[in-house]
Write a protein that holds these residues in place. Structure first.
Motif, PDB file in Angstrom:
ATOM      1  N   PRO A  39     -41.008 -39.042  39.600  1.00  0.00           N
ATOM      2  CA  PRO A  39     -40.819 -38.319  38.456  1.00  0.00           C
ATOM      3  C   PRO A  39     -41.637 -38.565  37.356  1.00  0.00           C
ATOM      4  CG  PRO A  39     -38.778 -39.132  39.526  1.00  0.00           C
ATOM      5  CD  PRO A  39     -39.765 -39.791  40.363  1.00  0.00           C
ATOM      6  N   ASN A  40     -42.020 -37.526  36.583  1.00  0.00           N
ATOM      7  CA  ASN A  40     -42.723 -37.530  35.421  1.00  0.00           C
ATOM      8  C   ASN A  40     -44.135 -38.396  35.336  1.00  0.00           C
ATOM      9  OD1 ASN A  40     -40.601 -36.284  34.023  1.00  0.00           O
ATOM     10  ND2 ASN A  40     -39.585 -38.261  34.046  1.00  0.00           N
ATOM     11  N   SER A  41     -44.795 -38.198  36.661  1.00  0.00           N
ATOM     12  CA  SER A  41     -46.067 -38.885  36.959  1.00  0.00           C
ATOM     13  C   SER A  41     -47.042 -37.831  37.273  1.00  0.00           C
ATOM     14  CB  SER A  41     -45.859 -39.899  38.028  1.00  0.00           C
ATOM     15  OG  SER A  41     -45.461 -39.240  39.427  1.00  0.00           O
ATOM     16  N   ARG A  99     -47.260 -33.497  37.588  1.00  0.00           N
ATOM     17  CA  ARG A  99     -48.338 -32.671  37.478  1.00  0.00           C
ATOM     18  C   ARG A  99     -49.368 -33.127  38.433  1.00  0.00           C
ATOM     19  NH1 ARG A  99     -51.643 -35.483  33.647  1.00  0.00           N
ATOM     20  NH2 ARG A  99     -52.989 -33.716  32.994  1.00  0.00           N
ATOM     21  N   ILE A 100     -50.549 -32.330  38.871  1.00  0.00           N
ATOM     22  CA  ILE A 100     -51.671 -32.822  39.373  1.00  0.00           C
ATOM     23  C   ILE A 100     -52.817 -32.532  38.586  1.00  0.00           C
ATOM     24  CG2 ILE A 100     -53.097 -32.207  41.684  1.00  0.00           C
ATOM     25  CD1 ILE A 100     -50.385 -31.085  42.722  1.00  0.00           C
ATOM     26  N   VAL A 101     -53.755 -33.566  38.719  1.00  0.00           N
ATOM     27  CA  VAL A 101     -55.224 -33.700  38.164  1.00  0.00           C
ATOM     28  C   VAL A 101     -56.169 -33.608  39.315  1.00  0.00           C
ATOM     29  CG1 VAL A 101     -56.850 -34.740  36.541  1.00  0.00           C
ATOM     30  CG2 VAL A 101     -54.523 -34.629  36.097  1.00  0.00           C
ATOM     31  N   ALA A 102     -56.997 -32.320  39.288  1.00  0.00           N
ATOM     32  CA  ALA A 102     -58.094 -31.890  40.472  1.00  0.00           C
ATOM     33  C   ALA A 102     -59.338 -32.223  39.642  1.00  0.00           C
ATOM     34  CB  ALA A 102     -57.876 -30.736  41.041  1.00  0.00           C
ATOM     35  N   VAL A 103     -60.090 -33.081  40.426  1.00  0.00           N
ATOM     36  CA  VAL A 103     -61.400 -33.472  39.674  1.00  0.00           C
ATOM     37  C   VAL A 103     -62.675 -33.458  40.720  1.00  0.00           C
ATOM     38  CG1 VAL A 103     -62.789 -34.987  38.539  1.00  0.00           C
ATOM     39  CG2 VAL A 103     -60.080 -35.330  38.208  1.00  0.00           C
ATOM     40  N   PRO A 148     -47.720 -28.028  37.898  1.00  0.00           N
ATOM     41  CA  PRO A 148     -48.980 -27.376  37.162  1.00  0.00           C
ATOM     42  C   PRO A 148     -50.006 -28.298  37.574  1.00  0.00           C
ATOM     43  CG  PRO A 148     -47.611 -28.917  35.554  1.00  0.00           C
ATOM     44  CD  PRO A 148     -46.776 -28.522  37.062  1.00  0.00           C
ATOM     45  N   VAL A 149     -51.375 -27.654  37.658  1.00  0.00           N
ATOM     46  CA  VAL A 149     -52.511 -28.255  38.005  1.00  0.00           C
ATOM     47  C   VAL A 149     -53.574 -28.183  36.819  1.00  0.00           C
ATOM     48  CG1 VAL A 149     -54.404 -28.496  39.708  1.00  0.00           C
ATOM     49  CG2 VAL A 149     -52.187 -27.723  40.371  1.00  0.00           C
TER      50      VAL A 149
END
Length: 244
Positions: free
Chosen positions: A70-72, A98-102, A124-125
């Motif tokens: 959670p919350n990561s 949330r997701i961070v795509a790089v 969210p991404v």
């Protein structure tokens, strides 16, 4: 481990461009780059070139769903067109994730944004066009390197893994997929021949296989499973398990 962008993760029109990047003879073979030409045919290229990718991409989502906290933040480093991102997104149920795509390819990132925008999943991404070595990993429960470490210079791989480890929460995981090589020559020859046979069975010519191999020779540098294990432990990871 070898693996392709699952066609179900992309709009249908993106699947119609057939990979013919290396179909015509070239006088000089330059290094392979993830440019506009490759991005346009990438789903077909990966599907016809990398055995098992659909399964691996799907299982990345399963693993993310199990280990996300959670919350990561979940990171997809080297996201290409977003297949692993979408696989995670559709299986994340922990609140506040949330997701961070790089990715450092502008051509890939443009198409990744289109694929993410076309998806109705909830988490969210954030999509970043930058070198993954410049990304500070923070508050991460899941980090994915899906056939990406092999494209990083060997001297920078420990730095990349150490950065990931330092940004992982307790109980967090790194999901690493890689093409590996074998120290035994006969075993390596067998797997190389089987890989070429797989490509030929999917419609690639000897010329295409040969020219792409030359283009990748100095760009994609595989290592043995032992080398991967030793580096992961040196980066701080407590254990390294083969998951597929």
């Amino acid at each position: 481990m070898n693996a392709p962008e699952s066609h179900q993760n992309f709009p249908k029109e993106r699947n119609r461009s057939r990979d013919s990047v290396y179909a015509a003879p070239r006088e000089k073979i330059g290094d392979f780059v993830f440019d506009e030409t490759v991005a346009d045919v990438f789903p077909d290229m990966i599907q016809r070139s990398v055995p098992g990718y659909d399964t691996i991409t799907s299982l990345i989502g399963v693993l993310a769903g199990r280990y996300a906290q959670p919350n990561s933040t979940c990171y997809d480093l080297g996201c290409s067109l977003g297949a692993a991102t979408l696989s995670m997104r559709r299986r994340l149920h922990q609140p506040g994730c949330r997701i961070v795509a790089v990715d450092n390819s502008e051509a890939m990132i443009r198409r990744c944004r289109q694929n993410i925008d076309a998806d109705a999943s909830a988490p969210p991404v954030d999509i970043l066009c930058t070198d993954i070595l410049d990304v500070k990993i923070r508050n991460a429960s899941v980090v994915v390197l899906n056939f990406i470490l092999q494209f990083i210079h060997p001297e920078q791989r420990l730095q990349a893994l150490s950065n990931i480890y330092q940004g992982l929460l307790p109980g967090g995981i790194l999901i690493l997929s890689e093409k590996i090589r074998f120290s035994d020559l006969k075993q390596q020859t067998f797997h190389t021949e089987m890989h070429y046979a797989f490509k030929k069975d999917n419609g690639y010519s000897d010329l295409e296989i040969s020219q792409k191999r030359a283009a990748l020779e100095k760009v994609l540098i595989p290592e043995t499973l032992t080398e991967h294990r030793e580096r992961l432990l040196a980066a701080g990871f407590a254990r390294c398990d083969v998951w597929f």
